[in-house]
Design an enzyme around this catalytic site. Structure first.
Site, PDB file in Angstrom:
ATOM      1  N   LYS A 105      38.434  61.263  48.794  1.00 23.23           N
ATOM      2  CA  LYS A 105      38.372  62.311  47.759  1.00 23.23           C
ATOM      3  C   LYS A 105      37.582  61.802  46.551  1.00 23.23           C
ATOM      4  O   LYS A 105      36.768  62.520  45.997  1.00 23.23           O
ATOM      5  CB  LYS A 105      39.779  62.721  47.274  1.00 23.23           C
ATOM      6  CG  LYS A 105      40.606  63.577  48.165  1.00 23.23           C
ATOM      7  CD  LYS A 105      40.103  64.979  48.371  1.00 23.23           C
ATOM      8  CE  LYS A 105      39.124  65.052  49.508  1.00 23.23           C
ATOM      9  NZ  LYS A 105      39.578  65.325  50.818  1.00 23.23           N
ATOM     10  N   LYS A 129      30.481  72.197  53.362  1.00 23.84           N
ATOM     11  CA  LYS A 129      31.873  72.351  53.804  1.00 23.84           C
ATOM     12  C   LYS A 129      32.011  72.307  55.323  1.00 23.84           C
ATOM     13  O   LYS A 129      32.912  71.669  55.844  1.00 23.84           O
ATOM     14  CB  LYS A 129      32.400  73.680  53.257  1.00 23.84           C
ATOM     15  CG  LYS A 129      33.845  73.940  53.541  1.00 23.84           C
ATOM     16  CD  LYS A 129      34.727  73.287  52.510  1.00 23.84           C
ATOM     17  CE  LYS A 129      36.189  73.406  52.835  1.00 23.84           C
ATOM     18  NZ  LYS A 129      36.952  72.269  52.328  1.00 23.84           N
ATOM     19  N   ASN A 173      20.845  79.500  60.635  1.00 27.02           N
ATOM     20  CA  ASN A 173      21.772  78.388  60.423  1.00 27.02           C
ATOM     21  C   ASN A 173      21.856  77.643  61.731  1.00 27.02           C
ATOM     22  O   ASN A 173      22.237  78.234  62.748  1.00 27.02           O
ATOM     23  CB  ASN A 173      23.139  78.957  60.009  1.00 27.02           C
ATOM     24  CG  ASN A 173      24.252  77.929  60.103  1.00 27.02           C
ATOM     25  OD1 ASN A 173      24.015  76.745  59.918  1.00 27.02           O
ATOM     26  ND2 ASN A 173      25.458  78.388  60.374  1.00 27.02           N
ATOM     27  N   GLY A 174      21.494  76.352  61.715  1.00 25.15           N
ATOM     28  CA  GLY A 174      21.559  75.575  62.951  1.00 25.15           C
ATOM     29  C   GLY A 174      20.341  74.694  63.088  1.00 25.15           C
ATOM     30  O   GLY A 174      19.613  74.471  62.115  1.00 25.15           O
ATOM     31  N   GLU A 186      42.443  58.808  52.601  1.00 20.44           N
ATOM     32  CA  GLU A 186      42.126  60.142  52.098  1.00 20.44           C
ATOM     33  C   GLU A 186      41.893  60.104  50.574  1.00 20.44           C
ATOM     34  O   GLU A 186      40.972  60.753  50.066  1.00 20.44           O
ATOM     35  CB  GLU A 186      43.267  61.103  52.473  1.00 20.44           C
ATOM     36  CG  GLU A 186      43.173  62.507  51.932  1.00 20.44           C
ATOM     37  CD  GLU A 186      41.935  63.291  52.377  1.00 20.44           C
ATOM     38  OE1 GLU A 186      41.200  62.823  53.249  1.00 20.44           O
ATOM     39  OE2 GLU A 186      41.711  64.371  51.797  1.00 20.44           O
ATOM     40  N   ARG A 218      28.608  76.155  52.297  1.00 20.55           N
ATOM     41  CA  ARG A 218      27.969  75.729  53.548  1.00 20.55           C
ATOM     42  C   ARG A 218      26.671  74.963  53.303  1.00 20.55           C
ATOM     43  O   ARG A 218      26.054  74.456  54.254  1.00 20.55           O
ATOM     44  CB  ARG A 218      27.654  76.953  54.411  1.00 20.55           C
ATOM     45  CG  ARG A 218      28.866  77.808  54.712  1.00 20.55           C
ATOM     46  CD  ARG A 218      28.477  78.964  55.592  1.00 20.55           C
ATOM     47  NE  ARG A 218      28.026  78.504  56.881  1.00 20.55           N
ATOM     48  CZ  ARG A 218      28.795  78.208  57.902  1.00 20.55           C
ATOM     49  NH1 ARG A 218      30.091  78.347  57.789  1.00 20.55           N
ATOM     50  NH2 ARG A 218      28.296  77.784  59.028  1.00 20.55           N
ATOM     51  N   CYS A 252      24.282  75.521  56.408  1.00 21.09           N
ATOM     52  CA  CYS A 252      23.586  76.674  55.835  1.00 21.09           C
ATOM     53  C   CYS A 252      24.476  77.921  55.957  1.00 21.09           C
ATOM     54  O   CYS A 252      25.310  78.013  56.857  1.00 21.09           O
ATOM     55  CB  CYS A 252      22.267  76.996  56.523  1.00 21.09           C
ATOM     56  SG  CYS A 252      21.134  75.618  56.580  1.00 21.09           S
ATOM     57  N   TRP A 309      21.307  73.894  53.684  1.00 24.60           N
ATOM     58  CA  TRP A 309      21.619  72.458  53.708  1.00 24.60           C
ATOM     59  C   TRP A 309      20.559  71.864  54.606  1.00 24.60           C
ATOM     60  O   TRP A 309      20.559  72.090  55.814  1.00 24.60           O
ATOM     61  CB  TRP A 309      23.022  72.234  54.276  1.00 24.60           C
ATOM     62  CG  TRP A 309      23.487  70.818  54.191  1.00 24.60           C
ATOM     63  CD1 TRP A 309      24.123  70.231  53.138  1.00 24.60           C
ATOM     64  CD2 TRP A 309      23.387  69.808  55.208  1.00 24.60           C
ATOM     65  NE1 TRP A 309      24.407  68.926  53.436  1.00 24.60           N
ATOM     66  CE2 TRP A 309      23.966  68.642  54.692  1.00 24.60           C
ATOM     67  CE3 TRP A 309      22.852  69.777  56.492  1.00 24.60           C
ATOM     68  CZ2 TRP A 309      24.034  67.453  55.415  1.00 24.60           C
ATOM     69  CZ3 TRP A 309      22.919  68.598  57.215  1.00 24.60           C
ATOM     70  CH2 TRP A 309      23.504  67.450  56.684  1.00 24.60           C
ATOM     71  N   HIS A 337      42.932  39.954  53.968  1.00 27.13           N
ATOM     72  CA  HIS A 337      41.972  39.530  54.987  1.00 27.13           C
ATOM     73  C   HIS A 337      40.537  39.842  54.571  1.00 27.13           C
ATOM     74  O   HIS A 337      39.667  39.972  55.420  1.00 27.13           O
ATOM     75  CB  HIS A 337      42.296  40.199  56.327  1.00 27.13           C
ATOM     76  CG  HIS A 337      43.647  39.820  56.845  1.00 27.13           C
ATOM     77  ND1 HIS A 337      43.926  38.592  57.378  1.00 27.13           N
ATOM     78  CD2 HIS A 337      44.814  40.510  56.852  1.00 27.13           C
ATOM     79  CE1 HIS A 337      45.200  38.539  57.715  1.00 27.13           C
ATOM     80  NE2 HIS A 337      45.767  39.702  57.398  1.00 27.13           N
ATOM     81  N   GLU A 339      33.695  61.360  47.405  1.00 26.88           N
ATOM     82  CA  GLU A 339      32.868  62.537  47.678  1.00 26.88           C
ATOM     83  C   GLU A 339      32.616  63.399  46.452  1.00 26.88           C
ATOM     84  O   GLU A 339      31.588  64.049  46.375  1.00 26.88           O
ATOM     85  CB  GLU A 339      33.419  63.361  48.836  1.00 26.88           C
ATOM     86  CG  GLU A 339      34.739  64.020  48.584  1.00 26.88           C
ATOM     87  CD  GLU A 339      35.252  64.771  49.807  1.00 26.88           C
ATOM     88  OE1 GLU A 339      34.455  65.283  50.586  1.00 26.88           O
ATOM     89  OE2 GLU A 339      36.487  64.828  49.965  1.00 26.88           O
TER      90      GLU A 339
HETATM   91  C1  F6R Z   1      36.400  65.913  53.007  1.00 27.23           C
HETATM   92  C2  F6R Z   1      36.012  66.939  53.936  1.00 27.23           C
HETATM   93  C3  F6R Z   1      35.374  66.542  55.212  1.00 27.23           C
HETATM   94  C4  F6R Z   1      35.959  67.384  56.356  1.00 27.23           C
HETATM   95  C5  F6R Z   1      35.209  67.095  57.659  1.00 27.23           C
HETATM   96  C6  F6R Z   1      35.799  67.843  58.822  1.00 27.23           C
HETATM   97  O1  F6R Z   1      37.006  66.430  51.883  1.00 27.23           O
HETATM   98  O2  F6R Z   1      36.187  68.101  53.682  1.00 27.23           O
HETATM   99  O3  F6R Z   1      35.528  65.199  55.467  1.00 27.23           O
HETATM  100  O4  F6R Z   1      37.305  67.093  56.488  1.00 27.23           O
HETATM  101  O5  F6R Z   1      33.864  67.452  57.513  1.00 27.23           O
HETATM  102  O6  F6R Z   1      35.757  69.215  58.601  1.00 27.23           O
HETATM  103  P1  F6R Z   1      36.664  70.212  59.412  1.00 27.23           P
HETATM  104  O7  F6R Z   1      38.075  69.939  59.061  1.00 27.23           O
HETATM  105  O8  F6R Z   1      36.221  71.560  58.959  1.00 27.23           O
HETATM  106  O9  F6R Z   1      36.382  69.963  60.859  1.00 27.23           O
END
Ligand code: F6R
Length: 618
Positions: A495, A613, A102-103, A491, A27, A2, A76, A514, A498
C-alpha cells in the site's frame, strides 16, 4: 487495461462519454481521447494526460462537443509511449472507420507489414491502428458490411480486445466485440439509445438493462433496431441475455470524501457486513454459501487447495493459507498466478484451485484458471465484480460484496476477500470435524463483532495522521509480522509503495535477522504487528533487536498492551479478537498510514503513477 466507452442515441453524447471516461480512469490514465459524430462529420480530440486535460482542450472548440454519437478511450500504454498520436480513438486510412480498443493485438507486427505492402501508412506506434486498417482492408476486399468486416478481421488477430468501431458512412450503428477484455452494453427503452463501456459504471444513471458480452462475441448495435450478437469464430447467433444492473450512482461517487481510497477504507465495516450477510447465521451456527454447499464433497475430498492471485488478492490468499490450515486442516499452496501459469504445475483432479480477484479481469489469474481447468481441477472464484471474466470462467464461486472499488490501491476488496475466505475455512472446518461445534459458534460470534471494531479503528485518524507526519519523508521502511499477520506486513508495504512511491518491504518478523536487519539505522521506520496471541513474545524480541540498532518502531498491538508500549516509538492499539481474524483489524491502520503519507507527499492517491486498477495484460 484502458477504458472504453461510447454512446449512440438521442441525448447529447459528449457528457455521457466524457463522464464515462472519468469513471473508467481507474483502468488507465496516461492519455485520453474521444470521437464525436455531429450528423455530418467526425470530430476527434485526443491528448496525452488525464480526462480533465482532454476536457480543457475540448472546451476551447465547442464544435467538438456536438452530436448524439460518440466513443471515448482512457489509456494505459502498451504499444507506444503515452503521447497525443498514440492516444485513441484511431482512424483508418480512408478516414471513415474509427476505433477504441482495450487489450493487445499480439501479432500486430506481422499484420502491419502485410498492410504496408498493400499501401497503408501508419501514424502511431499502436497495435490498434493496425487493427482498424485491417478491418478497412477486409471491408474493401470482401465488399461487406462493417459488422462482417470486423468479424473477419478479428479471426486473423491473436491477442485480447474489447473494441467499439464506428463507420461515419453508416452512422446508425456501432460494432462491439470482445476477447479477454470486458465490455458491457447498456440498453435504453425500445432500442432508442445504447451505451458501451468497459464496465457498467458510465451508464448507471441512464439504464439498468445491461448485456455483458462473452469472449469471442461480436455485437452489432443498430439505433432503433436493437442488438444482434454473434460468435466471431463460427458466426452463430447468440441469445442476448439482458441483466439487471445492481450498481447505484452513490456507490461510484466520492460521497463527501476527498478520495475514493479514503471512502473505501471507511466503507469496510459495511462491506464486511454485506459480504457475510445472508451467509453467516451466527445465532443458528450456520454458514450458507451456495458455491461451497453445491460442491461440498469436492471440498471435503480435496487433496489440497491451490490459491492463485496477484497483488493484494495474493496477500488475501496468503491469509487464507493460514485460515484453511489452521481452521480446516486442509493443506494449501498460494501461487502468484503469473508464475503458476508458466510453470507447468502439477495439478490433479483432486485439487481445488481458488482464484481470488477483485476485478475478475486480471489476465494472469484468468490464464491460471484456464490452465487449472484444462488439467481437470475444480476452480472456485472469489471475485468482487459481478459478471466479470473470472466469475464466468470459474466452476463455482462466492462474490465479495464490497461494492465498486475505484481507488487503484485495493482496500475493502482485501478485507472482504479475507471475510469470504474465513467463512469458507470455518465452514469446511466444521464439516470435516477440525472445528468443534462450540469453537465454530464462538468464531461466528467473534466475526460478527469485526465491523464495529473496524469502526473504532477508523476513529484513530488523528493519531495516524500524526505518525504519518513524522515518517512521511523516510525513503525506505520495513513492515514486519508473523503468522496470520505476515501477509498483512506484505500488504502494508505494498500500500505504501504504490501510492507514495516510498520503498517499503514486508517480511516475516523472524526473517529480519537473516538480512534486512543490516538496513536498520535511526532513519528507518519499522512497522511491526505485535498482536497478543500471534507469537507475541517472539515479536517482542524482534522489536528489541530493532531498538538495539536505533530503528524507529511503530507497533500495532492489542488493546491494553503495556510491554511493547515501553519499547516502541509509537503504538496503535487494535481491539482484541481471535488471532485468525486479526488481519481484518491490523490492516486498517496500515491502509490509513499509507493514505496520509501519500497525501502529505502530494501524490495522486487514487491514480498512482504507472498503475491501473484492472491488469488485463500479462
Ligand atoms: C494493489 C492492487 C493490485 C491488485 C492486483 C490484482 O493495491 O490493487 O495489486 O490487487 O492487480 O487485481 P485483482 O484483485 O483485480 O485481480
Amino acid at each position: 487495461m484502458c477504458g472504453i466507452t461510447g454512446y449512440i442515441g438521442y441525448r447529447k453524447a459528449y457528457p455521457i462519454v466524457i463522464n464515462g471516461l472519468k469513471r473508467l480512469e481507474y483502468r488507465g490514465y496516461d492519455s485520453a481521447g474521444i470521437m464525436m459524430y455531429d450528423g455530418k462529420n467526425i470530430h476527434l480530440s485526443k491528448t496525452k494526460g488525464k480526462v480533465v486535460d482532454l476536457e480543457k482542450i475540448i472546451e476551447k472548440t465547442p464544435l467538438k462537443k456536438e452530436g448524439n454519437i460518440g466513443i471515448g478511450h482512457t489509456r494505459w500504454a502498451t504499444h507506444g509511449v503515452p503521447n497525443d498520436v498514440n492516444s485513441h480513438p484511431h482512424v483508418s486510412q480512408s478516414g471513415n472507420l474509427i476505433i477504441v480498443h482495450n487489450g493487445i493485438i499480439e501479432n500486430y507486427d506481422t499484420l502491419k507489414k502485410e498492410l504496408i505492402k498493400r499501401g497503408y501508412t501508419f501514424k502511431s506506434d499502436t497495435d490498434t491502428e493496425v487493427l482498424i486498417n485491417l478491418i478497412e482492408e477486409v471491408k474493401k476486399q470482401e465488399n461487406c458490411k462493417l459488422g462482417k468486416a470486423v468479424q473477419l478481421a478479428l479471426t486473423n488477430v491473436i491477442g485480447a480486445y474489447a473494441i467499439a468501431v464506428f463507420d461515419k458512412t453508416k452512422p446508425n450503428e456501432i460494432i462491439v466485440a470482445r476477447l479477454g477484455s470486458p465490455i458491457a452494453i447498456g440498453v435504453g427503452k425500445e432500442n432508442s439509445e445504447f451505451f458501451i463501456a468497459s464496465d457498467a459504471s458510465p451508464f448507471v444513471e441512464y439504464t439498468k438493462n445491461v448485456i455483458y458480452l462473452d469472449d469471442e462475441e461480436l455485437a452489432i448495435i443498430k439505433l432503433g433496431k436493437g442488438i444482434s450478437v454473434r460468435k466471431i469464430t463460427d458466426d452463430r447467433l447468440v441469445d442476448t441475455n439482458i441483466e439487471e444492473l445492481k450498481m447505484s450512482l452513490d456507490q461510484i461517487e466520492k460521497g463527501g470524501y476527498d478520495h475514493f481510497m479514503l471512502k473505501e477504507i471507511h466503507e469496510q465495516p459495511k462491506a464486511i457486513i454485506d459480504t457475510y450477510r445472508g451467509r453467516m447465521l451466527a445465532d443458528e451456527g450456520i454458514i450458507k454459501m451456495a458455491g461451497v454447499d453445491d460442491n461440498i464433497e469436492k471440498f471435503l475430498n480435496a487433496n489440497r487447495i491451490i490459491i492463485v492471485a496477484c497483488g493484494t488478492s495474493w496477500h488475501a490468499g496468503l491469509v487464507a493459507e493460514y485460515l484453511f490450515e489452521d481452521l480446516a486442516r486442509i493443506p494449501v499452496e498460494v501461487e502468484y498466478a503469473s508464475e503458476f501459469r508458466y510453470r507447468n504445475p502439477i495439478i490433479s483432479e483432486k485439487d481445488i484451485v481458488i482464484a481470488i480477484s477483485q476485478s475478475g479481469e486480471t489476465a494472469d489469474t484468468l490464464a491460471a484458471i484456464k490452465l487449472a481447468k484444462s488439467r481437470g481441477a475444480f476452480v472456485f472464484g472469489v471475485c468482487n465484480v459481478v459478471g466479470s471474466s473470472i466469475a464466468r470462467e470459474t466452476d463455482a464461486g462466492a462474490y465479495t460484496h464490497a461494492g465498486p472499488e475505484i481507488g487503484v490501491a485495493s482496500t475493502k476488496a482485501f478485507t472482504t476477500q479475507i471475510t469470504v475466505l474465513s467463512l469458507i475455512a470455518l465452514k469446511l472446518g466444521k464439516e470435516n470435524g477440525s472445528l468443534s461445534k462450540s469453537a465454530f459458534h464462538s468464531y461466528l460470534q467473534t466475526m460478527q463483532l469485526i465491523p464495529s471494531k473496524i469502526e473504532k479503528l477508523l476513529q484513530l485518524d488523528t493519531k495516524i495522521k500524526e505518525i504519518a507526519a513524522v515518517y512521511k519523508d523516510s525513503r525506505n521502511c520495513l513492515y514486519l509480522g508473523r503468522g496470520f499477520n505476515f501477509p498483512v506486513a506484505l500488504e502494508g508495504a505494498l500500500k505504501l509503495k504504490e501510492i507514495s512511491y516510498v520503498h517499503a518491504e514486508g517480511y516475516p518478523a523472524a526473517e529480519m535477522k537473516h538480512g534486512p536487519i543490516a538496513l536498520i539505522d535511526h532513519n528507518m521506520p519499522i512497522y511491526v504487528i505485535a498482536t497478543k496471541k500471534g507469537h507475541y513474545e517472539k515479536v517482542v524480541s524482534n522489536i528489541q533487536e530493532i531498538k538495539a540498532r536505533s530503528g524507529k518502531i511503530i507497533a500495532i498491538v492489542t488493546e491494553g498492551d503495556t510491554l511493547v508500549k515501553q519499547i516502541a516509538d509509537h503504538v496503535i492499539e487494535i481491539p482484541e479478537t481471535e488471532e485468525a481474524f486479526t488481519p481484518l483489524l491490523t490492516t486498517i491502520p496500515l491502509q490509513l498510514l499509507s493514505y496520509y503519507i501519500a497525501l502529505m507527499l502530494g501524490k495522486n492517491v487514487d491514480q498512482p503513477r504507472n498503475l491501473a486498477k484492472a491488469v488485463t495484460v500479462e
